[in-house]
Design a protein around this motif. Sequence first.
Motif, short mmCIF file in Angstrom:
data_model
loop_
_atom_site.label_atom_id
_atom_site.label_comp_id
_atom_site.label_asym_id
_atom_site.label_seq_id
_atom_site.Cartn_x
_atom_site.Cartn_y
_atom_site.Cartn_z
N UNK A 168 0.84 -1.21 0.00
CA UNK A 168 0.00 0.00 0.00
C UNK A 168 0.87 1.25 0.00
N UNK A 169 1.93 1.24 0.81
CA UNK A 169 2.83 2.38 0.87
C UNK A 169 3.59 2.57 -0.43
N UNK A 170 3.95 1.48 -1.10
CA UNK A 170 4.60 1.59 -2.40
C UNK A 170 3.72 2.40 -3.35
N UNK A 171 2.44 2.07 -3.39
CA UNK A 171 1.53 2.80 -4.25
C UNK A 171 1.33 4.24 -3.84
N UNK A 172 1.30 4.49 -2.53
CA UNK A 172 1.12 5.85 -2.03
C UNK A 172 2.32 6.73 -2.39
N UNK A 173 3.52 6.18 -2.25
CA UNK A 173 4.74 6.96 -2.48
C UNK A 173 4.93 7.27 -3.97
N UNK A 174 4.34 6.48 -4.84
CA UNK A 174 4.59 6.62 -6.28
C UNK A 174 4.39 8.05 -6.78
N UNK A 175 3.30 8.70 -6.38
CA UNK A 175 3.00 10.02 -6.91
C UNK A 175 4.01 11.07 -6.47
N UNK A 176 4.38 11.07 -5.18
CA UNK A 176 5.33 12.09 -4.73
C UNK A 176 6.68 11.88 -5.41
N UNK A 177 7.04 10.62 -5.66
CA UNK A 177 8.30 10.34 -6.32
C UNK A 177 8.32 10.88 -7.75
N UNK B 48 0.81 12.44 -19.38
CA UNK B 48 0.17 11.12 -19.39
C UNK B 48 0.78 10.22 -18.32
N UNK B 49 2.08 10.28 -18.20
CA UNK B 49 2.77 9.47 -17.18
C UNK B 49 2.35 9.92 -15.78
N UNK B 50 2.28 11.23 -15.57
CA UNK B 50 1.88 11.76 -14.27
C UNK B 50 0.43 11.37 -13.94
N UNK B 51 -0.44 11.41 -14.93
CA UNK B 51 -1.85 11.03 -14.72
C UNK B 51 -1.97 9.57 -14.29
N UNK B 52 -1.23 8.70 -14.95
CA UNK B 52 -1.29 7.27 -14.63
C UNK B 52 -0.82 7.01 -13.21
N UNK B 53 0.26 7.66 -12.80
CA UNK B 53 0.80 7.44 -11.46
C UNK B 53 -0.12 8.04 -10.40
N UNK B 54 -0.73 9.18 -10.70
CA UNK B 54 -1.68 9.78 -9.75
C UNK B 54 -2.85 8.85 -9.49
N UNK B 55 -3.31 8.17 -10.53
CA UNK B 55 -4.41 7.22 -10.36
C UNK B 55 -4.00 6.05 -9.48
N UNK B 56 -2.78 5.54 -9.67
CA UNK B 56 -2.26 4.44 -8.84
C UNK B 56 -2.21 4.87 -7.38
N UNK C 53 -4.11 5.16 -1.62
CA UNK C 53 -4.57 5.96 -0.49
C UNK C 53 -5.93 5.50 0.01
N UNK C 54 -6.77 5.12 -0.91
CA UNK C 54 -8.09 4.60 -0.52
C UNK C 54 -7.95 3.34 0.32
N UNK C 55 -7.01 2.47 -0.07
CA UNK C 55 -6.75 1.25 0.69
C UNK C 55 -6.24 1.59 2.09
N UNK C 56 -5.31 2.53 2.17
CA UNK C 56 -4.75 2.94 3.46
C UNK C 56 -5.84 3.49 4.38
N UNK C 57 -6.76 4.26 3.83
CA UNK C 57 -7.79 4.88 4.66
C UNK C 57 -8.86 3.87 5.08
N UNK C 58 -9.24 2.98 4.17
CA UNK C 58 -10.35 2.08 4.48
C UNK C 58 -9.91 0.79 5.16
#
Length: 431
Positions: free
Chosen positions: A248-257, A408-416, A421-426
């Motif tokens: 879950x954290x891997x996916x969360x960190x993707x966007x800031x990276x 396009x690359x930024x959009x794809x990563x933002x979606x991931x 984040x939804x997983x982390x919250x729920x």
Amino acid sequence: MLDHSRSTRIGTAELEKKRRDARKAVVAASIGNGLEWFDLVVYGTFAVTISRLFFPTHDEKSSLLLAFATFGVSFLMRPLGAVVIGRYSDKAGRKAGLMLSIVLMFVGTLLIAVAPTAATIGVAAGIIILTARLLQGFSAGGEFASATAFLIEYAPDRKAFYGSWQVATQGAAILLAGLFGFVLNNYLSTQSLESWGWRIPFIFALAIGPVGWYIRTKMDETPEFLATEKSKAPLTEAFVANRGRLWAIVGVVALCSVANYLALYMPTYAIVNLDMTKSAAFASTLIFGIMMAVCAPFVGALADRIGPARIMTFAAIGTLIAALPLFILLVNVPTIATMICIEIVFGFLATAYFAPLPALMASIFPPQIRTTGMSLGYNIAVTVFGGFAPFILTWLIASTGSLLAPSFYLLAIAAVSLVSLTVVRRVYKES
């Protein structure tokens, strides 16, 4: 009544002492983190110059791809550094991990600062740069998580605020690297820049290393680590017992990276693809650095009130909405005013997402494997999504012919990241 008043004064005094210790921890942890990011951003800032000096080919784009490939390959060492230094920090202490990482980063910077160019020693010059970047990647693999654990565990309260200084110092490093890029590219001739000017920021970084090492030697181990029962197998616990939290954290960190390395890439993008002047390109880096350095503590303070994950969710949604329109605007109106406006928006969104991240990461992993878990989650994401971002973006633009490829690359990563984040919250009930 007197006893109650006395206990209140003692409690207040203890809290103030803890806050003083936390402020010292901010300096000790942040200076090494700033050094790490300064080295990374400076390499990206001077990528065009480095490509000519150390990876010369008959095609300028091929040289640039080689320079960015070297930048990206170094990130393959980050997961290894995360395993080694993260595990070491969970067993020997946060301070021990911080001391090791700053020494390794210093040695890598030294190699780049003194490396002979390809004109002097041929292919060996590129190998030296690659070796230095691999060493820096290994060091960086353990630096962020060790420093974050150090900060969060020293903080008596306002953990998101104290953790946000990790992000503020990264912004300061981006700002400083941008200043070096702006001044050296505008006030030195091409010959002077390529003969000696590009080495100045790396030499400057060499002066930071010993200062950071000295400050860290004066800090004690964190009270929380000393009070925690040590894990016998932190790596196994992170990958097995806490694998859901890890991925879950891997996916969360993707966007800031990706957002941060996209900012690093923007000067090259502006110069090579939009024919903008160097001064305009590097001015944009300064704006991004200012936004991150100034806004991060305020975002951290807000995150303590309403929750890190909530703020990060709004920032991810904002990125999904803004990415494509902003790049369309930049491609159609490639001026310094447009570039500055776009970097203000991207800088704000990136800071709103990144500043609460250290506190969120620290809270999701138990103390006995905190550094190992954060190191692995952070560095897997940085390696997979961020480290090769400049190379991927350069390749995408060359292959597709579309200057909108970065969006396009930024959009794809933002979606991931939004899904993560939804997983982390729920699932993990983090607010």
